[in-house]
Write an enzyme that holds these catalytic residues in place. Structure first.
Site, mmCIF file in Angstrom:
data_model
loop_
_atom_site.group_PDB
_atom_site.id
_atom_site.type_symbol
_atom_site.label_atom_id
_atom_site.label_comp_id
_atom_site.label_asym_id
_atom_site.label_seq_id
_atom_site.Cartn_x
_atom_site.Cartn_y
_atom_site.Cartn_z
ATOM 1 N N LYS A 1 0.831 -1.208 0.000
ATOM 2 C CA LYS A 1 0.000 0.000 0.000
ATOM 3 C C LYS A 1 0.867 1.261 0.000
ATOM 4 C CE LYS A 1 -3.873 -2.158 2.439
ATOM 5 N NZ LYS A 1 -4.661 -2.162 3.688
ATOM 6 N N GLY B 1 0.095 -4.335 10.580
ATOM 7 C CA GLY B 1 1.390 -3.996 10.012
ATOM 8 C C GLY B 1 1.368 -2.555 9.550
ATOM 9 N N ALA C 1 -0.880 0.718 6.007
ATOM 10 C CA ALA C 1 -1.205 -0.146 7.148
ATOM 11 C C ALA C 1 -2.187 -1.224 6.723
ATOM 12 C CB ALA C 1 -1.791 0.678 8.297
ATOM 13 N N ASP C 2 -2.121 -2.346 7.408
ATOM 14 C CA ASP C 2 -3.073 -3.420 7.163
ATOM 15 C C ASP C 2 -3.290 -4.182 8.464
ATOM 16 O OD1 ASP C 2 -4.578 -4.751 4.866
ATOM 17 O OD2 ASP C 2 -3.726 -6.453 5.944
ATOM 18 N N THR C 3 -4.510 -4.636 8.672
ATOM 19 C CA THR C 3 -4.869 -5.376 9.880
ATOM 20 C C THR C 3 -5.506 -6.699 9.489
ATOM 21 O OG1 THR C 3 -5.268 -3.308 11.079
ATOM 22 C CG2 THR C 3 -6.238 -5.303 12.017
#
Length: 189
Positions: A52, A105, A68-70
Site C-alpha cells: 500500500k 502492520g 497499514a493493514d490489519t
C-alpha cells in the site's frame, strides 16, 4: 516539512491520526488486499502495508507515506475482511469463546527510507449466541473489518479480555507510529 500521506480510506486510521494531531492527506491505495497463504500472519500484514505504501509513494515521491493493514488470526488461519454476511457469520462463530490475535502492520516510507513493523494483540471473545451474531451482522458494522468485528463499535460487546495495544486492534498502533514518524521528521500537534 514533508507532506504526510495516509494510504488508506479507513475512517478508524484517519481518526487516530487526527487524535494525534497530524496534518496529512489521504490517498487510498486501490491494491487488492489478498492474504498470501504462504506467509505467516505477521509477514502478511507487513507485506500488505508495504504494498500500500509503495503504491502511493510512486505517485508522491517527495512525501512520507503511511501504509497499514490489519488481519485477525486464529489457529494459524488469517481472517481478512468478510466477502459477505455469510462469511462474516462464519468468522464470528470461529472467534466465539476463543482467544485470537489481531495484527496490524505499518510501513512508513519516504523517497529513500522505509520502516516496517507490526503489533500483535491478543483478544478473547465471550461465547456468542447465533442470535447475537445475526443481530450484529444486520448492523452492517462487521462487513468492512478484518475478522468481522470492530472493537471500537458494537463489536466491543463481544470482547472479554484484551492483552496488547487497543489502537492496533482499531487499525493503527498510534503510539509506535508516532515514534517512527518522528524519525522521519514528522511530528504531531
Amino acid at each position: 516539512m514533508n507532506q504526510l500521506i495516509l494510504a488508506s480510506q479507513s475512517p478508524r486510521r484517519k481518526e487516530l491520526l487526527d487524535l494525534a494531531g497530524f496534518s496529512y492527506d489521504i490517498q487510498a491505495s486501490h491494491l487488492k488486499e489478498e492474504i498470501n497463504r504462504n506467509l505467516s500472519p505477521a509477514e502478511n500484514v507487513q507485506w500488505l502495508a508495504e504494498q500500500k505504501a509503495n503504491d502511493i509513494q510512486r505517485l508522491n515521491p517527495k512525501a512520507v507515506v503511511i501504509g497499514a493493514d490489519t488481519i485477525v488470526a486464529i489457529d494459524g488461519k488469517c481472517l481478512g475482511k468478510p466477502k459477505d454476511k455469510k462469511e462474516a457469520a462464519f468468522m464470528l462463530q470461529l472467534l466465539s469463546g476463543k482467544t485470537h490475535q489481531v495484527l496490524t502492520g505499518v510501513t512508513v516510507q519516504s523517497e529513500n527510507r522505509k520502516e516496517t513493523f507490526y503489533e500483535q494483540t491478543e483478544v478473547t471473545f465471550w461465547t456468542l449466541t447465533q442470535n447475537e451474531i445475526d443481530r450484529y451482522i444486520e448492523t452492517g458494522e462487521p462487513l468492512d473489518k478484518a475478522g468481522s468485528y470492530g472493537i471500537q463499535g458494537k463489536g466491543a460487546l463481544f470482547v472479554q479480555k484484551i492483552d496488547g495495544d487497543y489502537f492496533s486492534v482499531v487499525g493503527l498502533p498510534i503510539a509506535k507510529t508516532v515514534r517512527v514518524l518522528e524519525t522521519f521528521g514528522i511530528t504531531p500537534f
